[in-house]
Write a protein that holds these residues in place. Structure first.
Motif, PDB file in Angstrom:
ATOM      1  N   THR A 149       0.788  -1.076   0.154  1.00 51.90           N
ATOM      2  CA  THR A 149      -0.021  -0.228   0.019  1.00 51.90           C
ATOM      3  C   THR A 149       0.960   1.261   0.175  1.00 51.90           C
ATOM      4  OG1 THR A 149      -0.030  -0.058   2.540  1.00 51.90           O
ATOM      5  CG2 THR A 149      -1.868  -1.166   1.231  1.00 51.90           C
ATOM      6  N   LEU A 150       2.214   1.243   0.371  1.00 47.55           N
ATOM      7  CA  LEU A 150       2.969   2.115   0.588  1.00 47.55           C
ATOM      8  C   LEU A 150       2.777   3.024   1.641  1.00 47.55           C
ATOM      9  CD1 LEU A 150       3.762   3.630  -3.193  1.00 47.55           C
ATOM     10  CD2 LEU A 150       5.103   1.848  -1.808  1.00 47.55           C
ATOM     11  N   ALA A 151       1.632   2.586   2.767  1.00 48.67           N
ATOM     12  CA  ALA A 151       1.399   3.209   3.778  1.00 48.67           C
ATOM     13  C   ALA A 151       2.325   3.153   4.956  1.00 48.67           C
ATOM     14  CB  ALA A 151       0.109   2.999   4.288  1.00 48.67           C
ATOM     15  N   ARG A 152       2.809   4.268   5.820  1.00 50.82           N
ATOM     16  CA  ARG A 152       3.631   3.981   6.662  1.00 50.82           C
ATOM     17  C   ARG A 152       3.066   3.609   8.018  1.00 50.82           C
ATOM     18  NH1 ARG A 152       4.254   7.668  10.691  1.00 50.82           N
ATOM     19  NH2 ARG A 152       3.077   9.395  11.076  1.00 50.82           N
ATOM     20  N   PRO A 153       3.788   3.305   8.982  1.00 49.30           N
ATOM     21  CA  PRO A 153       3.156   2.727  10.186  1.00 49.30           C
ATOM     22  C   PRO A 153       2.503   3.892  10.926  1.00 49.30           C
ATOM     23  CG  PRO A 153       5.562   2.259  10.189  1.00 49.30           C
ATOM     24  CD  PRO A 153       5.226   2.703   8.970  1.00 49.30           C
ATOM     25  N   TRP A 154       1.453   3.370  11.610  1.00 46.36           N
ATOM     26  CA  TRP A 154       0.928   4.482  12.317  1.00 46.36           C
ATOM     27  C   TRP A 154       0.972   3.850  14.006  1.00 46.36           C
ATOM     28  CZ3 TRP A 154      -5.151   5.120  12.587  1.00 46.36           C
ATOM     29  CH2 TRP A 154      -5.686   6.096  13.402  1.00 46.36           C
ATOM     30  N   ALA A 155       1.792   4.896  14.516  1.00 51.84           N
ATOM     31  CA  ALA A 155       2.393   4.562  15.950  1.00 51.84           C
ATOM     32  C   ALA A 155       2.120   5.766  16.849  1.00 51.84           C
ATOM     33  CB  ALA A 155       3.947   4.344  15.920  1.00 51.84           C
ATOM     34  N   PRO A 156       0.993   5.660  17.426  1.00 52.78           N
ATOM     35  CA  PRO A 156       0.399   6.672  18.425  1.00 52.78           C
ATOM     36  C   PRO A 156       1.368   6.615  19.766  1.00 52.78           C
ATOM     37  CG  PRO A 156      -1.656   5.437  17.765  1.00 52.78           C
ATOM     38  CD  PRO A 156      -0.417   4.750  17.289  1.00 52.78           C
ATOM     39  N   PRO A 157       1.605   8.128  20.153  1.00 50.74           N
ATOM     40  CA  PRO A 157       2.204   7.722  21.590  1.00 50.74           C
ATOM     41  C   PRO A 157       1.887   6.608  22.437  1.00 50.74           C
ATOM     42  CG  PRO A 157       1.715   9.888  21.027  1.00 50.74           C
ATOM     43  CD  PRO A 157       0.903   9.114  20.070  1.00 50.74           C
ATOM     44  N   GLY A 158       2.709   6.110  23.354  1.00 48.83           N
ATOM     45  CA  GLY A 158       2.335   5.178  24.514  1.00 48.83           C
ATOM     46  C   GLY A 158       3.233   4.188  24.433  1.00 48.83           C
ATOM     47  N   LEU A 159       3.911   3.661  23.349  1.00 47.21           N
ATOM     48  CA  LEU A 159       4.531   2.541  23.275  1.00 47.21           C
ATOM     49  C   LEU A 159       5.968   2.731  23.233  1.00 47.21           C
ATOM     50  CD1 LEU A 159       2.843  -0.164  20.921  1.00 47.21           C
ATOM     51  CD2 LEU A 159       2.559  -0.023  23.280  1.00 47.21           C
ATOM     52  N   ALA A 160       6.535   2.061  24.369  1.00 45.89           N
ATOM     53  CA  ALA A 160       8.008   2.179  24.772  1.00 45.89           C
ATOM     54  C   ALA A 160       8.783   1.507  23.400  1.00 45.89           C
ATOM     55  CB  ALA A 160       8.463   1.731  25.851  1.00 45.89           C
ATOM     56  N   GLY A 161       9.824   2.300  22.989  1.00 41.04           N
ATOM     57  CA  GLY A 161      10.638   1.777  21.751  1.00 41.04           C
ATOM     58  C   GLY A 161      10.207   2.117  20.633  1.00 41.04           C
ATOM     59  N   LEU A 162       9.057   2.837  20.443  1.00 44.87           N
ATOM     60  CA  LEU A 162       8.325   3.322  18.883  1.00 44.87           C
ATOM     61  C   LEU A 162       8.489   4.848  18.906  1.00 44.87           C
ATOM     62  CD1 LEU A 162       7.551   0.325  18.878  1.00 44.87           C
ATOM     63  CD2 LEU A 162       5.350   1.259  17.720  1.00 44.87           C
ATOM     64  N   GLU A 163       8.960   5.631  20.208  1.00 44.46           N
ATOM     65  CA  GLU A 163       9.314   6.955  20.130  1.00 44.46           C
ATOM     66  C   GLU A 163       9.677   7.566  18.747  1.00 44.46           C
ATOM     67  OE1 GLU A 163      10.538   5.191  22.496  1.00 44.46           O
ATOM     68  OE2 GLU A 163       9.757   5.656  24.549  1.00 44.46           O
ATOM     69  N   HIS A 164       9.290   8.604  18.390  1.00 45.99           N
ATOM     70  CA  HIS A 164       9.772   9.137  16.939  1.00 45.99           C
ATOM     71  C   HIS A 164       8.771  10.488  16.930  1.00 45.99           C
ATOM     72  CE1 HIS A 164       5.530   7.578  16.129  1.00 45.99           C
ATOM     73  NE2 HIS A 164       5.408   8.558  15.111  1.00 45.99           N
ATOM     74  N   ARG A 165       9.784  11.425  16.098  1.00 54.87           N
ATOM     75  CA  ARG A 165       9.272  12.641  15.854  1.00 54.87           C
ATOM     76  C   ARG A 165       8.860  12.798  14.308  1.00 54.87           C
ATOM     77  NH1 ARG A 165      12.099  10.567  19.523  1.00 54.87           N
ATOM     78  NH2 ARG A 165      13.773  10.717  18.130  1.00 54.87           N
ATOM     79  N   ILE A 166       7.818  13.557  14.076  1.00 57.14           N
ATOM     80  CA  ILE A 166       7.609  13.761  12.870  1.00 57.14           C
ATOM     81  C   ILE A 166       7.205  15.297  12.531  1.00 57.14           C
ATOM     82  CG2 ILE A 166       6.493  11.435  12.238  1.00 57.14           C
ATOM     83  CD1 ILE A 166       3.890  12.390  12.921  1.00 57.14           C
ATOM     84  N   GLY A 167       7.151  15.562  11.347  1.00 55.98           N
ATOM     85  CA  GLY A 167       6.748  17.059  11.131  1.00 55.98           C
ATOM     86  C   GLY A 167       6.676  17.365   9.710  1.00 55.98           C
ATOM     87  N   GLY A 168       6.631  18.797   9.425  1.00 57.58           N
ATOM     88  CA  GLY A 168       6.294  19.129   8.096  1.00 57.58           C
ATOM     89  C   GLY A 168       7.306  19.396   7.171  1.00 57.58           C
ATOM     90  N   LEU A 169       8.727  19.245   7.964  1.00 52.37           N
ATOM     91  CA  LEU A 169      10.008  19.184   6.977  1.00 52.37           C
ATOM     92  C   LEU A 169       9.964  17.917   6.110  1.00 52.37           C
ATOM     93  CD1 LEU A 169      12.667  20.769   9.647  1.00 52.37           C
ATOM     94  CD2 LEU A 169      11.750  21.948   7.597  1.00 52.37           C
ATOM     95  N   GLU A 170      10.722  17.963   4.998  1.00 53.03           N
ATOM     96  CA  GLU A 170      10.798  16.858   4.068  1.00 53.03           C
ATOM     97  C   GLU A 170      11.389  15.716   5.115  1.00 53.03           C
ATOM     98  OE1 GLU A 170       9.703  14.620   2.539  1.00 53.03           O
ATOM     99  OE2 GLU A 170       9.966  15.683   0.546  1.00 53.03           O
ATOM    100  N   LYS A 171      11.386  14.520   4.961  1.00 48.02           N
ATOM    101  CA  LYS A 171      11.758  13.363   5.885  1.00 48.02           C
ATOM    102  C   LYS A 171      12.547  12.680   4.940  1.00 48.02           C
ATOM    103  CE  LYS A 171       7.552  13.488   6.850  1.00 48.02           C
ATOM    104  NZ  LYS A 171       7.297  15.034   6.909  1.00 48.02           N
ATOM    105  N   ALA A 172      13.505  11.981   5.370  1.00 49.08           N
ATOM    106  CA  ALA A 172      14.462  10.912   4.820  1.00 49.08           C
ATOM    107  C   ALA A 172      13.464   9.533   4.849  1.00 49.08           C
ATOM    108  CB  ALA A 172      15.416  10.528   5.703  1.00 49.08           C
ATOM    109  N   ASP A 173      13.448   8.960   3.504  1.00 44.73           N
ATOM    110  CA  ASP A 173      12.861   7.854   3.272  1.00 44.73           C
ATOM    111  C   ASP A 173      13.249   6.745   4.204  1.00 44.73           C
ATOM    112  OD1 ASP A 173      11.362   5.840   2.050  1.00 44.73           O
ATOM    113  OD2 ASP A 173      13.035   5.380   0.762  1.00 44.73           O
ATOM    114  N   GLY A 174      12.430   6.267   4.829  1.00 38.45           N
ATOM    115  CA  GLY A 174      12.427   5.113   5.888  1.00 38.45           C
ATOM    116  C   GLY A 174      12.682   5.727   7.162  1.00 38.45           C
ATOM    117  N   SER A 175      13.924   6.291   7.692  1.00 39.33           N
ATOM    118  CA  SER A 175      13.955   6.795   8.985  1.00 39.33           C
ATOM    119  C   SER A 175      12.853   7.940   9.365  1.00 39.33           C
ATOM    120  CB  SER A 175      15.364   7.432   9.252  1.00 39.33           C
ATOM    121  OG  SER A 175      15.708   8.551   8.742  1.00 39.33           O
TER     122      SER A 175
END
Ligand SMILES: Cc1ncc(C[n+]2csc(CCOP(=O)(O)OP(=O)(O)O)c2C)c(N)n1
Ligand code: SF4
Ligand SMILES: [Mg+2]
Lengths: 645, 354
Positions: free
Chosen positions: A457-483
């Protein structure tokens, strides 16, 4: 005129179009709505078209203040609220003047004769009394003293003289209920329940309603009453819904099926507010409704809720759509599920707030900076808003993307009987939240990459806050494919831009092929989207009834289009695209498929008429539109009303 | 059926048996290189927050930093928590949706003076008014940093910047007065030169239930260097910063020789303690329900060149928005039972065609 006092059996009709018209304060929407409900319960097929001014109470008695409700009831399957009324109920001179031109010759006009006094005639712009000057000779006119009878029966109930005439809409409803042989128990029960807290008002309304009914029965004014038999609808359980109610219910059902808490962030605006009103009633489903400080906050909060793992939804119309653009762009960049529901109305700017239009398609498609594609879904009838909503939610959740759902003022307020769906047959919506790290870094550590896509589907994972080990930052700046880390390099940006586009384009393979209603050998295809469905279907039916062949297709998915659409279009000699805008779908079809789509458009704040549609189609078939149009309706509604390009 | 009132991914209910792990500053720092200009005040604020977090007894995975756009707004990238760098001015709106649907999370909003008081002014005041459970850190450098030095809504009148070569014409906002006027329940000020004071202020802001608002005087050494030097510089602090301490007379100066008094007309004034006597000093009360006095204190100084109060101006409890929303859901559910879809679809009149 008949002399007998014996009730005559009602005269059978296959269908009738009735328009209740009065001052904004006269309660015409209520009268129309009740008539509709009793007709629905009686088993007719029906379609309604409420038509009201932008002002809540324009000066009483003026043309600007006229509010109308049109209902089409029938003993067979119908798809529009009717081109022109067979019966007009006019509560005052302004209501008569504002609507008389839409009546075919020979139509019935029932006026509240008490309101035809000098002052009201002047306010409506009449130089002489139309009831006396012969100008209505082409119509069958009934003069009924609605105000005086209502006042009399209300006063008997103990209502203050000042308020006594306010029940006259119920008198009109009672009279029309008699004229069309509607069962009255339902409406009486409804009055008793609705006004239980105000016994005087209840009593006055009941008396006025009954007085109207008895007036029809006992006076010899009317030759006979009429009956429209129940339609043979498919077996099942039915309700009568507006598009906005169906949309609200679609949201609750989709949220429940996906097990996502529903969050609506919105700012009141006509004609979208009723979705907020409806949802805010149903908190027992865990629904959160947030009336924000503006449209930006409404969609922002919905996006924040989506980040937290909720089904985030925003509803709006007109200028509100513009305000949301930047946040939609962010949602596209964040690749989070989000539903934007646009109940289109006439534009630009404040435009025609209470009138319908479908001129936001190109805005939905392109109204953001940068390459910012998203799926677009459109509802075609009031009840179809339910299915379209569920589908929009499905796409948003599965593809982690904002989706724009297009409805419009006509669908939002119009009603039709809706066969309740089997909820188990609805599509599965699985949020499929991320649960574990999905990548191993150079040091061999398990890490979470928020932009590592599902290969299919080319969809990315949906990881709402709350799970340890999945902490991540997203934003409106262009993002590196993958990371998903901030990345400025050009090659990565191109890759991400193409990935985002491919993700949306790929949805074409996850939606049904174009649904074409074809009779073998048709050379003309009429293709539309949104609320033109009813008028196109009616036009096509009329053309076929004349012995011509024509095919019809209606698009629910406007981006991406169904995968086979190009092939479908190229298999017809002519493609006609009716729209209530200046040609937006036709432009997209031309751009996408190099097809010589013929645009047929109208922007008058009202839906197309079936007769106009008929003549537009006929013109494509054999160029004889004018003759048929005139013949078809006897009205001025020829092809000039629309514009062919 | 799951409980729809709560997000599916609330893995730490109140009675969670898994203890909050012991962490250090390093655990709260992301692997991203910090990219502010060398010497920028944002560094010390980041350090204060990262050093405070292990002390708060909270989980990284239940902590979210949200921001808008600006130099300050890069903050979430540097925290090893969940985070979102959103669009200019809108973080309080996004935070409202997140905090009301996920009461289990600690939601922080990091914003600049342009972000929160110019483009996002509307969202800021309404988030404060609604009392959404968020902690707002406003990095006030009195300038637009990211766009390279235009004046901001907190810049002093007549400020010469790239966009105002002849001086700005606008009366600035007083962020604390604005927050108090917007019904904020928790209002505080601190500055980037005093890590201990920042940590203490942030700790209190975090502990407050509902919207907390902290203004941080932050030096932008590239476009507005020294804006707060006159009051936050080491050698000036004791005479120019007025620490507000709950329950204590408000006084400052190396020997506590200056103080603040409340006049009969409701105004406050800086005085010499020797001249009025200790008992005449105003005793600070954070919990005063009426925000009037906090408002007066927020305006004691006309700018960062006069003695300026820092610390907690106001800390009062009001019903929290998300909790109230959840309460209505619970009440509706108790009254009508869990939502039933079949009943919903039949909430008008239905009829059956055989
Ligand atoms: C809609 C929009 N308008 C303008 C900008 C440009 N812009 C980015 S940051 C900023 C001002 C930032 O100032 P402030 O909030 O004080 O943050 P600082 O950089 O000083 O920390 C502006 C105008 C933008 N990103 N988005
Ligand atoms: S421009 Fe100013 S605020 Fe921005 S990083 Fe540089 S010093 Fe800090
Ligand atoms: Mg700034």
């Amino acid at each position: 005129m008949s002399n007998t006092t014996q009730p005559k059996p009602p005269h059978l009709l296959d269908r009738v179009v009735i328009r209740f018209a009065g001052d904004s304060g006269d309660g015409m929407q209520l009268a129309g709505d009740r008539f509709t409900t009793s007709s629905a319960l009686f088993g007719n097929d029906l379609a309604t078209f409420p038509d009201f001014p932008a002002e809540i109470r324009a000066p009483a008695g003026t043309l600007a203040g006229v509010s109308a409700f049109q209902v089409h009831i029938s003993d067979h399957d119908i798809s529009t609220a009717g081109d022109s009324p067979n019966v007009l109920v006019a509560m005052n001179p302004a209501a008569l003047r504002a609507n008389i031109d839409s009546l075919p010759k020979g139509a019935t006009v029932i006026v509240n004769v008490d309101a035809f006094e000098e002052r009201n005639l002047v306010k409506a712009g009449y130089e002489s009394d139309p009831l006396g000057d012969g100008s209505l000779s082409a119509y069958t006119v009934y003069e009924v003293p609605m105000t005086s009878i209502t006042t009399e029966v209300s006063k008997e109930a103990g209502v203050k003289p000042r308020d006594a005439e306010r029940s006259k809409n119920f008198f009109a409803l009672g009279l029309i209920s008699w004229l069309y042989t509607r069962p009255i128990e339902g409406t009486m029960g409804w009055i008793e329940e609705k006004y239980a807290g105000k016994p005087l008002v209840m009593e006055a309304n009941l008396r006025a309603f009954k007085a109207g009914f008895h007036f029809g029965e006992t006076t010899e004014l009317f030759e006979s009453s009429y009956e429209v038999k129940p339609a043979t609808l498919a077996p099942g359980e039915y309700v009568n819904v507006t598009g906005n109610t169906a949309t609200a219910w679609g949201l609750i059902v989709a949220a429940t099926r996906s097990d996502l808490p529903l969050f609506l962030g919105t700012y009141p605006i006509t004609p979208a507010s009723d979705i907020l009103h409806e949802l805010s009633k149903h908190k027992q489903f865990g629904v959160r409704t947030f009336q924000a400080e503006d449209e930006i906050s409404g969609i922002g909060a919905a996006l924040g809720a989506a980040f937290g793992g909720a089904l985030g939804v925003t509803t709006t119309s007109g200028p509100g759509v513009d305000l949301k653009s930047e946040m939609i762009g962010l949602a596209i960049s964040l690749e989070l599920p989000l539903l934007i529901i646009d109940i289109q109305r006439g534009g630009p700017s404040t435009g025609l707030p209470t009138k319908t239009e479908q001129a936001d398609l190109l805005h939905a498609m392109y109204g953001r900076h940068g390459e910012a594609p998203l799926p677009i879904v459109a509802a075609k009838t009031p009840s179809h808003c339910f299915e379209a909503t569920v589908e929009a939610v499905r796409l948003a959740v599965k593809y982690r993307t904002p989706v724009i759902l297009l409805s419009d003022g006509y669908l939002a307020n119009g009603t039709e009987p809706w066969k309740l769906p089997d909820l188990d047959q609805l599509p599965d919506i699985d949020p499929g939240f991320a649960t574990d790290p999905n990548h191993v870094d150079d040091d061999g550590n398990a890490v979470f990459w928020p932009y590592l896509r599902d290969p299919e589907t080319l969809a990315r994972p949906w990881a709402p806050p709350g799970l340890a080990g999945l902490e991540h930052r997203i934003g409106g700046l262009e993002k590196a494919d993958g990371s998903g880390n901030v990345a400025y390099d050009g090659a990565n940006h191109e890759k991400m831009t193409r990935l985002r586009a491919a993700k949306i384009a790929g949805i074409a393979h996850d939606i049904p092929p174009t649904d074409v209603d074809d009779e073998d050998g048709a050379e003309v295809l009429v293709i539309g989207w949104g609320s033109t469905y009813g008028a196109i279907a009616a036009g096509v039916q009329r053309v076929r009834a004349r012995g011509h062949k024509v095919a019809q297709a209606h698009l629910m998915h406007l981006n991406p289009f169904p995968a086979d659409l190009g092939e479908v279009l190229s298999s017809y000699k002519k493609v006609l695209v009716p729209e209530v805008n200046l040609g937006q779908l036709s432009r997209l079809l031309r751009a996408e498929y190099l097809v010589d789509a013929i645009s047929f458009t109208q922007v008058q704040g009202v839906p197309f008429r079936a007769a106009a549609m008929e003549s537009a189609i006929l013109q494509q078939i054999d160029g004889t539109a004018e003759r048929f149009a005139a013949e078809a309706t006897g009205s001025t509604d020829t092809i000039e009303k629309g514009s062919l390009r | 059926m799951t409980d729809l009132a709560h997000a599916p991914s609330d893995p730490h209910p109140a009675d969670d048996p898994v203890p909050v792990p012991i962490t250090t500053r390093k655990d709260w720092s992301s692997d991203q290189e910090v990219r502010w200009c060398p010497g920028c005040g944002d560094y010390s604020i980041l350090a204060a927050v990262q050093m405070l977090m292990p002390d708060l007894g909270v989980r990284r995975e239940s902590t979210v930093f949200l921001s808008g756009i600006g130099c300050a707004a890069r903050f979430p990238y540097y925290m090893n928590t969940y985070g979102m760098h959103s669009i200019h001015g809108r973080a309080p709106a996004i935070a409202t949706g997140l905090a009301t649907t996920r009461p289990d999370l600690d939601v922080w909003v990091v914003t600049g003076d342009g972000d929160s008081l110019s483009i996002g002014g509307n969202h800021l005041i309404h988030a404060l008014r609604r009392n959404v459970n968020i902690t707002i850190l406003l990095f006030n450098n009195q300038i637009y940093g990211l766009t390279k030095g235009q004046y901001s809504p907190t810049s002093e009148v007549a400020k010469v910047t790239k966009s105002t070569p002849f001086g700005s014409l606008e009366q600035p906002f007083n962020p604390l007065s604005l927050a108090l006027g917007a019904e904020a329940g928790f209002v505080a000020r601190t500055h980037d030169m005093d890590r201990k004071h920042m940590m203490e202020t942030f700790r209190r802001a975090h502990a407050h239930k509902g919207a907390s608002f902290v203004e941080i005087y932050q030096n932008c050494n590239v476009f507005n260097d020294g804006a707060f030097e006159k009051i936050t510089g080491k050698e000036h602090r004791s005479d120019m910063l007025i620490p507000l301490v709950h329950g204590e007379p408000i006084r400052f100066g190396a020997e506590g020789q200056h103080g603040v008094v409340l006049h009969n007309d409701g105004s406050v004034e800086v005085v010499e303690v020797a001249a009025v006597g200790e008992s005449a000093l105003l005793v600070h009360d954070e919990h005063r329900d009426n925000p009037g006095l906090a408002f007066q204190l927020s305006r004691l100084s006309r700018g960062p060149y006069e003695p300026t109060p820092i610390g907690i101006f106001r800390d009062v409890d009001r019903p929290e928005y998300g909790e109230e929303m959840a309460r209505q859901i619970d009440e509706a559910t108790a009254r009508r039972g869990q939502g039933d879809l079949n009943a919903l679809l039949r909430s008008g009149s239905s009829w059956t065609v055989e």
